[in-house]
Design a protein around this motif. Structure first.
Motif, mmCIF file in Angstrom:
data_model
loop_
_atom_site.group_PDB
_atom_site.id
_atom_site.type_symbol
_atom_site.label_atom_id
_atom_site.label_comp_id
_atom_site.label_asym_id
_atom_site.label_seq_id
_atom_site.Cartn_x
_atom_site.Cartn_y
_atom_site.Cartn_z
ATOM 1 N N ALA A 88 2.165 -21.028 28.811
ATOM 2 C CA ALA A 88 0.726 -21.022 28.525
ATOM 3 C C ALA A 88 0.041 -19.786 29.093
ATOM 4 O O ALA A 88 -1.002 -19.363 28.580
ATOM 5 C CB ALA A 88 0.089 -22.290 29.091
ATOM 6 N N ARG A 90 0.785 -16.938 28.687
ATOM 7 C CA ARG A 90 0.871 -15.828 27.741
ATOM 8 C C ARG A 90 -0.058 -16.020 26.531
ATOM 9 O O ARG A 90 0.030 -15.300 25.543
ATOM 10 C CB ARG A 90 2.321 -15.679 27.255
ATOM 11 C CG ARG A 90 3.332 -15.487 28.390
ATOM 12 C CD ARG A 90 4.694 -15.160 27.853
ATOM 13 N NE ARG A 90 4.712 -13.831 27.242
ATOM 14 C CZ ARG A 90 5.690 -13.387 26.465
ATOM 15 N NH1 ARG A 90 6.714 -14.163 26.218
ATOM 16 N NH2 ARG A 90 5.633 -12.182 25.941
ATOM 17 N N SER A 91 -0.943 -16.982 26.624
ATOM 18 C CA SER A 91 -1.804 -17.284 25.475
ATOM 19 C C SER A 91 -2.775 -16.140 25.168
ATOM 20 O O SER A 91 -3.138 -15.927 24.004
ATOM 21 C CB SER A 91 -2.569 -18.576 25.721
ATOM 22 O OG SER A 91 -3.399 -18.449 26.857
ATOM 23 N N ALA A 94 -1.245 -13.857 22.895
ATOM 24 C CA ALA A 94 -1.143 -14.449 21.554
ATOM 25 C C ALA A 94 -2.373 -14.124 20.721
ATOM 26 O O ALA A 94 -2.274 -13.761 19.547
ATOM 27 C CB ALA A 94 -0.959 -15.957 21.669
ATOM 28 N N ASP A 101 -3.612 -20.421 16.686
ATOM 29 C CA ASP A 101 -3.723 -21.376 17.799
ATOM 30 C C ASP A 101 -2.532 -21.183 18.724
ATOM 31 O O ASP A 101 -1.491 -20.623 18.327
ATOM 32 C CB ASP A 101 -3.772 -22.816 17.271
ATOM 33 C CG ASP A 101 -4.454 -23.765 18.249
ATOM 34 O OD1 ASP A 101 -4.646 -23.378 19.421
ATOM 35 O OD2 ASP A 101 -4.800 -24.878 17.841
ATOM 36 N N PHE A 102 -2.682 -21.671 19.952
ATOM 37 C CA PHE A 102 -1.596 -21.647 20.936
ATOM 38 C C PHE A 102 -1.452 -23.073 21.456
ATOM 39 O O PHE A 102 -2.352 -23.601 22.107
ATOM 40 C CB PHE A 102 -1.940 -20.684 22.086
ATOM 41 C CG PHE A 102 -0.799 -20.422 23.025
ATOM 42 C CD1 PHE A 102 -0.151 -19.188 23.035
ATOM 43 C CD2 PHE A 102 -0.365 -21.398 23.911
ATOM 44 C CE1 PHE A 102 0.902 -18.936 23.907
ATOM 45 C CE2 PHE A 102 0.689 -21.161 24.784
ATOM 46 C CZ PHE A 102 1.318 -19.922 24.791
ATOM 47 N N ALA A 104 0.518 -25.502 23.866
ATOM 48 C CA ALA A 104 1.390 -25.453 25.040
ATOM 49 C C ALA A 104 2.356 -26.628 25.039
ATOM 50 O O ALA A 104 1.978 -27.761 24.730
ATOM 51 C CB ALA A 104 0.543 -25.453 26.311
#
Length: 233
Positions: A88, A90-91, A94, A101-102, A104
């Motif tokens: 998370a 590294r969102s 992204a 969207d990311f 987790a």
């Protein structure tokens, strides 16, 4: 709708496949699973010019490789990406890639469907379709379309107003331009599900659909199970 899942944990990949199929239903035309970046790149290259990938579900740690490497290589590809990752932290990176969207890990079914719904809503908002009309190009709002009927090598678009117009693409190719709430209910018919009014169940396993504009749109037996599932949520 063409979806590619890039995930190297088999159980998670199977779970993603199951939920993607449940979410998109009859809108899903193809779904591929890969567990490494080179395979996914090769698949994306094959798809170019054919049934291109619309949505990528991407893990970041793939047998030690970085999922972001794939995004760097396909930046010009017209696809949406949802990151599915345990990292998370590294969102922020992204979103520099413009991902949708990311999600987790570990994720809940509800959280995943929320991300998929974001894709659906974005497609729903994709707003207009160009048609040739009276020697010019005109754009009609997707929301105005009631249903589409195949007409040989062309398509007949019926608007909610009752007006009809022709599109010079066959129904198979036109389907690819329409957002996810348009459903193929018969080999000759696509219907805007936002205008559904009634599903008629007749004798002998015959089905027909009424919309706010039209009545008696045929529903094929093969399309009925997915349509029923969609209507019942």
């Amino acid at each position: 709708m063409n979806v590619l899942i890039l995930e190297d944990e088999p159980l998670i990949a199977q779970g993603l496949e199951r939920e993607v199929r449940a979410h998109f239903g009859a809108r899903l035309t193809a779904l591929a699973l890969h567990d490494n970046v080179p395979q996914a790149l090769a698949a994306l290259a094959r798809e170019q010019g054919q049934e291109q990938v619309d949505l990528l579900l991407l893990d970041l740690n793939l047998h030690g490789a970085d999922g972001y490497d794939l995004l760097r290589l396909v930046q010009k590809a017209p696809l949406q990406t949802i990151i599915i990752s345990a990292h998370a932290e590294r969102s922020i990176t992204a979103f520099e890639f413009g991902v949708l969207d990311f999600v987790a890990k570990p994720f809940s079914r509800e959280r995943l469907h929320k991300a998929l719904q974001r894709y659906t809503e974005r497609q729903t908002q994709a707003a207009s379709l160009a048609i040739k009309k009276r020697g010019a190009l005109e754009w009609i709002a997707m929301a105005e379309i009631d249903h589409v009927q195949a007409d040989g090598h062309y398509s007949n678009i019926v608007l909610r107003s009752g007006e009809q117009c022709f599109h010079d693409l066959p129904i198979d190719k036109l389907m690819a331009l329409l957002p996810p709430h348009f459903l193929r209910v018969h080999r000759s018919y696509i219907v805007n599900s936002l205008g559904f009014k009634r599903l008629q169940i007749g004798a002998g396993g015959k089905y027909a659909l009424d919309t706010q504009t039209s009545t008696g749109i045929p529903v094929s037996r093969s399309s009925y199970p997915a349509l029923k599932q969609r209507l019942l949520g």
